[in-house]
Design a protein around this motif. Structure first.
Motif, PDB file in Angstrom:
ATOM      1  N   ILE A  34       0.850  -1.187   0.000  1.00  0.00           N
ATOM      2  CA  ILE A  34       0.000   0.000   0.000  1.00  0.00           C
ATOM      3  C   ILE A  34       0.883   1.234   0.000  1.00  0.00           C
ATOM      4  CG2 ILE A  34      -1.904  -1.139   1.190  1.00  0.00           C
ATOM      5  CD1 ILE A  34      -0.928   0.099   3.777  1.00  0.00           C
ATOM      6  N   THR A  35       0.369   2.308  -0.549  1.00  0.00           N
ATOM      7  CA  THR A  35       1.126   3.568  -0.585  1.00  0.00           C
ATOM      8  C   THR A  35       1.127   4.217   0.786  1.00  0.00           C
ATOM      9  OG1 THR A  35      -0.852   4.766  -1.254  1.00  0.00           O
ATOM     10  CG2 THR A  35       0.591   3.951  -3.008  1.00  0.00           C
ATOM     11  N   SER A  36       2.152   5.001   1.056  1.00  0.00           N
ATOM     12  CA  SER A  36       2.255   5.687   2.347  1.00  0.00           C
ATOM     13  C   SER A  36       3.075   6.959   2.159  1.00  0.00           C
ATOM     14  CB  SER A  36       2.917   4.775   3.383  1.00  0.00           C
ATOM     15  OG  SER A  36       4.260   4.525   3.033  1.00  0.00           O
ATOM     16  N   GLY A  37       3.135   7.743   3.197  1.00  0.00           N
ATOM     17  CA  GLY A  37       3.935   8.958   3.169  1.00  0.00           C
ATOM     18  C   GLY A  37       3.214  10.111   2.505  1.00  0.00           C
ATOM     19  N   SER A  38       3.908  11.266   2.501  1.00  0.00           N
ATOM     20  CA  SER A  38       3.347  12.487   1.956  1.00  0.00           C
ATOM     21  C   SER A  38       3.170  12.337   0.448  1.00  0.00           C
ATOM     22  CB  SER A  38       4.282  13.679   2.265  1.00  0.00           C
ATOM     23  OG  SER A  38       3.790  14.849   1.675  1.00  0.00           O
ATOM     24  N   GLY A  39       1.946  12.613   0.009  1.00  0.00           N
ATOM     25  CA  GLY A  39       1.677  12.519  -1.418  1.00  0.00           C
ATOM     26  C   GLY A  39       1.726  11.094  -1.937  1.00  0.00           C
ATOM     27  N   ASN A  40       1.586  10.130  -1.023  1.00  0.00           N
ATOM     28  CA  ASN A  40       1.653   8.710  -1.420  1.00  0.00           C
ATOM     29  C   ASN A  40       2.951   8.395  -2.139  1.00  0.00           C
ATOM     30  OD1 ASN A  40      -0.924   8.155  -0.374  1.00  0.00           O
ATOM     31  ND2 ASN A  40      -1.929   8.814  -2.287  1.00  0.00           N
ATOM     32  N   ALA A  41       3.994   9.044  -1.711  1.00  0.00           N
ATOM     33  CA  ALA A  41       5.285   8.865  -2.384  1.00  0.00           C
ATOM     34  C   ALA A  41       6.001   7.609  -1.909  1.00  0.00           C
ATOM     35  CB  ALA A  41       6.175  10.082  -2.146  1.00  0.00           C
ATOM     36  N   GLY A  42       5.542   7.050  -0.736  1.00  0.00           N
ATOM     37  CA  GLY A  42       6.217   5.873  -0.201  1.00  0.00           C
ATOM     38  C   GLY A  42       5.398   4.609  -0.391  1.00  0.00           C
ATOM     39  N   VAL A  43       5.871   3.543   0.182  1.00  0.00           N
ATOM     40  CA  VAL A  43       5.217   2.247   0.103  1.00  0.00           C
ATOM     41  C   VAL A  43       5.347   1.559   1.460  1.00  0.00           C
ATOM     42  CG1 VAL A  43       7.265   1.004  -0.685  1.00  0.00           C
ATOM     43  CG2 VAL A  43       4.993   0.122  -1.251  1.00  0.00           C
ATOM     44  N   ALA A  44       4.304   0.737   1.789  1.00  0.00           N
ATOM     45  CA  ALA A  44       4.325   0.024   3.066  1.00  0.00           C
ATOM     46  C   ALA A  44       3.761  -1.386   2.873  1.00  0.00           C
ATOM     47  CB  ALA A  44       3.511   0.780   4.116  1.00  0.00           C
ATOM     48  N   THR A  45       4.115  -2.233   3.811  1.00  0.00           N
ATOM     49  CA  THR A  45       3.620  -3.617   3.766  1.00  0.00           C
ATOM     50  C   THR A  45       2.142  -3.640   4.105  1.00  0.00           C
ATOM     51  OG1 THR A  45       5.773  -4.433   4.470  1.00  0.00           O
ATOM     52  CG2 THR A  45       3.905  -5.924   4.702  1.00  0.00           C
ATOM     53  N   GLY A  46       1.339  -4.310   3.240  1.00  0.00           N
ATOM     54  CA  GLY A  46      -0.091  -4.425   3.485  1.00  0.00           C
ATOM     55  C   GLY A  46      -0.389  -5.606   4.390  1.00  0.00           C
ATOM     56  N   THR A  47      -1.609  -6.084   4.298  1.00  0.00           N
ATOM     57  CA  THR A  47      -2.047  -7.217   5.114  1.00  0.00           C
ATOM     58  C   THR A  47      -1.958  -8.512   4.320  1.00  0.00           C
ATOM     59  OG1 THR A  47      -3.597  -5.799   6.318  1.00  0.00           O
ATOM     60  CG2 THR A  47      -3.969  -8.173   6.428  1.00  0.00           C
ATOM     61  N   VAL A  48      -1.450  -9.533   4.968  1.00  0.00           N
ATOM     62  CA  VAL A  48      -1.424 -10.855   4.321  1.00  0.00           C
ATOM     63  C   VAL A  48      -2.857 -11.385   4.274  1.00  0.00           C
ATOM     64  CG1 VAL A  48      -0.585 -13.220   4.465  1.00  0.00           C
ATOM     65  CG2 VAL A  48       0.911 -11.322   5.127  1.00  0.00           C
ATOM     66  N   ALA A  49      -3.317 -11.724   3.074  1.00  0.00           N
ATOM     67  CA  ALA A  49      -4.694 -12.191   2.884  1.00  0.00           C
ATOM     68  C   ALA A  49      -4.695 -13.526   2.162  1.00  0.00           C
ATOM     69  CB  ALA A  49      -5.491 -11.151   2.090  1.00  0.00           C
ATOM     70  N   ARG A  50      -5.839 -14.193   2.255  1.00  0.00           N
ATOM     71  CA  ARG A  50      -5.992 -15.468   1.552  1.00  0.00           C
ATOM     72  C   ARG A  50      -6.651 -15.236   0.195  1.00  0.00           C
ATOM     73  NH1 ARG A  50      -9.122 -19.783   4.550  1.00  0.00           N
ATOM     74  NH2 ARG A  50     -10.722 -18.160   4.630  1.00  0.00           N
ATOM     75  N   ALA A  51      -6.138 -15.915  -0.826  1.00  0.00           N
ATOM     76  CA  ALA A  51      -6.704 -15.810  -2.172  1.00  0.00           C
ATOM     77  C   ALA A  51      -7.897 -16.755  -2.268  1.00  0.00           C
ATOM     78  CB  ALA A  51      -5.654 -16.155  -3.219  1.00  0.00           C
ATOM     79  N   LEU A  52      -8.991 -16.394  -1.595  1.00  0.00           N
ATOM     80  CA  LEU A  52     -10.134 -17.297  -1.452  1.00  0.00           C
ATOM     81  C   LEU A  52     -11.219 -16.953  -2.451  1.00  0.00           C
ATOM     82  CD1 LEU A  52     -11.328 -19.591   0.306  1.00  0.00           C
ATOM     83  CD2 LEU A  52     -12.426 -17.803   1.668  1.00  0.00           C
ATOM     84  N   ASP A  53     -11.661 -17.985  -3.203  1.00  0.00           N
ATOM     85  CA  ASP A  53     -12.813 -17.857  -4.101  1.00  0.00           C
ATOM     86  C   ASP A  53     -14.020 -18.416  -3.359  1.00  0.00           C
ATOM     87  OD1 ASP A  53     -14.785 -18.109  -6.033  1.00  0.00           O
ATOM     88  OD2 ASP A  53     -13.383 -18.582  -7.637  1.00  0.00           O
ATOM     89  N   ALA A  54     -14.817 -17.514  -2.793  1.00  0.00           N
ATOM     90  CA  ALA A  54     -15.939 -17.935  -1.946  1.00  0.00           C
ATOM     91  C   ALA A  54     -16.953 -18.783  -2.725  1.00  0.00           C
ATOM     92  CB  ALA A  54     -16.622 -16.717  -1.340  1.00  0.00           C
ATOM     93  N   ALA A  55     -17.208 -18.419  -3.978  1.00  0.00           N
ATOM     94  CA  ALA A  55     -18.182 -19.170  -4.781  1.00  0.00           C
ATOM     95  C   ALA A  55     -17.689 -20.591  -5.058  1.00  0.00           C
ATOM     96  CB  ALA A  55     -18.452 -18.439  -6.091  1.00  0.00           C
ATOM     97  N   ALA A  56     -16.380 -20.694  -5.368  1.00  0.00           N
ATOM     98  CA  ALA A  56     -15.814 -22.021  -5.632  1.00  0.00           C
ATOM     99  C   ALA A  56     -15.823 -22.872  -4.370  1.00  0.00           C
ATOM    100  CB  ALA A  56     -14.391 -21.877  -6.170  1.00  0.00           C
ATOM    101  N   LEU A  57     -15.582 -22.249  -3.217  1.00  0.00           N
ATOM    102  CA  LEU A  57     -15.586 -22.977  -1.957  1.00  0.00           C
ATOM    103  C   LEU A  57     -16.996 -23.465  -1.614  1.00  0.00           C
ATOM    104  CD1 LEU A  57     -14.056 -23.967   0.518  1.00  0.00           C
ATOM    105  CD2 LEU A  57     -14.424 -21.719   1.568  1.00  0.00           C
ATOM    106  N   LYS A  58     -18.000 -22.620  -1.873  1.00  0.00           N
ATOM    107  CA  LYS A  58     -19.383 -23.015  -1.619  1.00  0.00           C
ATOM    108  C   LYS A  58     -19.778 -24.195  -2.494  1.00  0.00           C
ATOM    109  CE  LYS A  58     -24.088 -21.175  -1.367  1.00  0.00           C
ATOM    110  NZ  LYS A  58     -24.947 -19.966  -1.505  1.00  0.00           N
ATOM    111  N   GLN A  59     -19.381 -24.150  -3.766  1.00  0.00           N
ATOM    112  CA  GLN A  59     -19.684 -25.256  -4.664  1.00  0.00           C
ATOM    113  C   GLN A  59     -18.968 -26.533  -4.215  1.00  0.00           C
ATOM    114  OE1 GLN A  59     -18.319 -24.811  -8.694  1.00  0.00           O
ATOM    115  NE2 GLN A  59     -19.475 -26.587  -9.437  1.00  0.00           N
ATOM    116  N   LEU A  60     -17.721 -26.379  -3.770  1.00  0.00           N
ATOM    117  CA  LEU A  60     -16.947 -27.533  -3.311  1.00  0.00           C
ATOM    118  C   LEU A  60     -17.645 -28.219  -2.144  1.00  0.00           C
ATOM    119  CD1 LEU A  60     -14.415 -29.305  -3.291  1.00  0.00           C
ATOM    120  CD2 LEU A  60     -13.297 -27.557  -1.887  1.00  0.00           C
ATOM    121  N   ARG A  61     -18.171 -27.439  -1.208  1.00  0.00           N
ATOM    122  CA  ARG A  61     -18.859 -28.030  -0.071  1.00  0.00           C
ATOM    123  C   ARG A  61     -20.148 -28.732  -0.492  1.00  0.00           C
ATOM    124  NH1 ARG A  61     -17.776 -22.739   3.622  1.00  0.00           N
ATOM    125  NH2 ARG A  61     -15.632 -23.262   4.238  1.00  0.00           N
TER     126      ARG A  61
END
Length: 632
Positions: free
Chosen positions: A43-70
């Motif tokens: 994610i961007t950070s700093g004045s004028g979004n000139a910097g960069v920062a570590t975002g949040t680790v997320a799961r690449a989850l396809d909710a529709a595919a998971l529902k069908q799988l169940r």
């Protein structure tokens, strides 16, 4: 400017290093069950979004595919158990045509009767008939015992699966609590969500469920019918009251005190209780399959074997009485000979109302007063109106017995019908007429011609070759003291009286063969009764494919039982194969969206290496600029 570049490049190195760590984690968990691929978007950070920062680790989850799988997992667990049990059931009857299969043993018995009819003086032929009869009774009993063994196994499996499902719900409640208490950016949260999804997928194999995400990060779990099993951290507790080894009489009833099998009760945190079977809450998964097999399909298989055993026994000992149109011009009814009517010898009257709709009235005689209530499903026609009535046990004076039976039938039918003796007919011949309302279309009965299991040398061709259980009771289809039909396949046996007097197989008194030697009339009549005479078999057996009684010979009914079970097993296998393909497709779709792909991760790693090198190059350039500035 050099200082800004230095700061930005340093942040870029930190972000790229974090991303490389996520890729490394993905690659390391490529074979981990339930692991969902992780992503980290800077994610961007700093004045004028000139910097960069570590975002949040997320799961690449396809909710529709998971529902069908169940959903497909539930379906696959259902069809798998169906196919497995159906195949086991089909195996109980043996390979069609084999000498040891049900049809082979039956054919061997009918062949032995033919042989005896051709050579009635042969002691060996008589012994062969008795041996073949015993083999047939044993084969039917073995198949029926196998059916109940399958039901008992399913009862045990239901207890295990219910305990497992209850444990998974408790585990999900704890995971919900931990996830809600964990900040969204915490590195441990995706791991907890993976564990929860894996538990949900396992639960879907047992019960068809719908997982509903909540705003606080928890999930609620409902069955597809809408029963809530989990509300955030509050889980229902599931209990199964197993009954152990099941018998043919052990059937499900909504009243627990009347039920012969176990049910699943969900206890909610608020203290409420829900019978998941009685409410029809479970519709798929292995638990739904086990319930359907235990309570519907296998009892129907038992009924087929019971009907076969009853048809076999009554073909030997009963006379089929069919109503005939009166010959004196009387209209509106039928004459039928009911001489020798015993408890359980049902009289079936087919009536037609003004609209042309036909239905059956089943008059069921009983020795009890008052007669027992009889459910229609226990008779030949599950849609019939059953009218029980009381008669006395066989009397030495036929005329008096006939009067009592006639009066009892008149009282049972009530208004709209008249019952009288047939003018000039036999003592037990009765005329049943419709005097208004419904029109009589047909009348029939199966009348037992012997009064006891020891009655083996009468003047008729009938003989009680098969009896009910170790007590050698005569089989009449009685409901006194409970349905004699239910479980009869497990109790059918060769009459000890006939075994002790094999000559009775050919002896018919009054024909010149009172000593029981040299008369082939009886074995030939028994052969015809099995292979040609059309009998009525119950609608509950499901042989005809429609909800109506089946009319066929005993021989054809044997073939029908084998054919129906073989076709059902093949259909279940085909359905399971199709469902397996659907599950594989759903797994592939989910893996494509949320699983770890080594080639894709390696490609990402190369790109991140290049980005890391580029940021390092920016740092070098910024350092050189600062060094130059300091030297001025």
């Amino acid at each position: 400017m050099a200082l800004d570049a230095f700061s930005t490049a340093t942040a870029g190195l930190r972000v790229t290093q974090a991303q490389i760590g996520v890729v490394s984690q993905n690659i390391a968990n490529v074979g981990t069950a339930g692991y969902v691929r992780r992503t980290l978007a800077p994610i961007t950070s700093g004045s004028g979004n000139a910097g960069v920062a570590t975002g949040t680790v997320a799961r690449a989850l396809d909710a529709a595919a998971l529902k069908q799988l169940r959903a497909e997992s539930s379906g696959a667990a259902y069809t798998s158990l169906m196919s497995k049990t159906r195949t086991q059931l089909d195996t109980l009857y043996g390979r069609p045509g084999d000498a040891s299969a049900l049809d082979g043993v039956f054919n061997n018995f009918t062949l032995s009767l033919q042989t005896l009819a051709a050579n009635p003086t042969s002691t060996a032929a008589r012994a062969t008939v008795l041996s073949a009869a015993n083999d047939l009774a044993t084969r039917i009993g073995s198949a029926a015992n196998g059916v109940q063994a399958l039901r008992s196994g399913l009862e045990s499996q239901l207890a295990t699966d219910t305990e497992k499902a209850s444990g998974l719900l408790a585990q999900l409640a704890k995971l919900n609590t931990r996830i809600v208490a964990t900040a969204s950016g915490d590195a441990s949260r995706p791991e907890l969500e993976d564990q929860r999804d894996q538990a949900l997928t396992s639960l879907s194999g047992l019960i068809d469920i719908n997982a509903v995400p909540q705003s606080d990060g928890s999930v609620s779990v409902l069955t597809s019918s809408g029963v809530t099993l989990l509300d955030r951290s509050n889980a229902a507790s599931l209990r199964f009251d197993a009954r152990g080894t099941l018998s043919a009489n052990a059937l499900y009833a909504t009243d627990p005190s009347q039920s012969g099998v176990g049910t699943i009760v969900a206890s909610t945190p608020g203290g409420g209780k829900i019978d998941l079977l009685g409410s029809g809450a479970i519709r798929s998964g292995s638990i739904a399959a086990a319930i359907e097999l235990r309570d519907t399909m296998l009892p129907q298989a038992q009924r087929q074997l019971d009907d076969l055993a009853a048809g076999l026994s009554r073909a030997m000992s009963d006379r089929l009485a069919t109503g005939t149109v009166p010959t004196d011009g009387t209209t509106g009814g039928f004459d039928i000979d009911l001489t020798g009517l015993s408890a359980g010898n049902a009289i079936t009257l087919t009536v037609q109302d003004g609209s042309g709709t036909q239905r059956n009235l089943i008059l069921m005689p009983s020795y009890q007063n008052p007669p027992p209530a009889i459910p229609a499903g226990a008779t030949d026609d599950a849609n019939a109106t059953v009218i029980p009535f009381t008669i006395r046990r066989p009397d030495a004076v036929p005329a008096r017995t006939a009067d009592e039976v006639r009066n009892a039938i008149t009282a049972a039918l009530g208004g709209g019908y008249t019952v009288s003796s047939v003018p000039g007919g036999e003592a037990g011949a009765m005329r049943i007429l419709s005097s208004g309302g419904a029109t009589l279309v047909a009348a029939s009965a199966s009348v037992t011609q012997v009064t006891a299991a020891g009655d083996i040398k009468g003047s008729a061709t009938q003989i009680p070759l098969f009896v009910d259980g170790a007590s050698a009771a005569l089989y009449t289809g009685s409901f006194d003291g409970g349905s004699q039909l239910t479980g009869f396949a497990q109790r059918i046996a060769v009459n000890p009286a006939v075994v002790g007097s094999a000559a009775s197989l050919v002896g018919v008194t009054g024909t010149g063969a009172a000593s029981g030697i040299g008369d082939g009339t009886r074995p030939q009549a028994l052969f015809t009764a099995l292979t040609s005479t059309q009998r009525l078999f119950s609608s509950s057996s499901g042989i005809s494919g429609i909800d109506a009684p089946t009319r066929s010979s005993v021989a054809d009914f044997v073939q029908g039982v084998i054919s129906v079970q073989g076709a059902a097993a093949a259909a279940a296998q085909d359905l399971d194969e199709g469902q397996s393909i659907a599950l594989s497709t759903a797994q592939g779709r989910f893996a494509s969206a949320s699983g770890v792909n080594i080639d894709e991760e390696m490609s990402n790693l190369i790109a991140l290496q290049q980005a890391y090198a580029a940021n390092a190059r920016v740092l070098t350039a910024a350092r050189d600029m600062i060094d130059t500035l300091l030297r001025i």
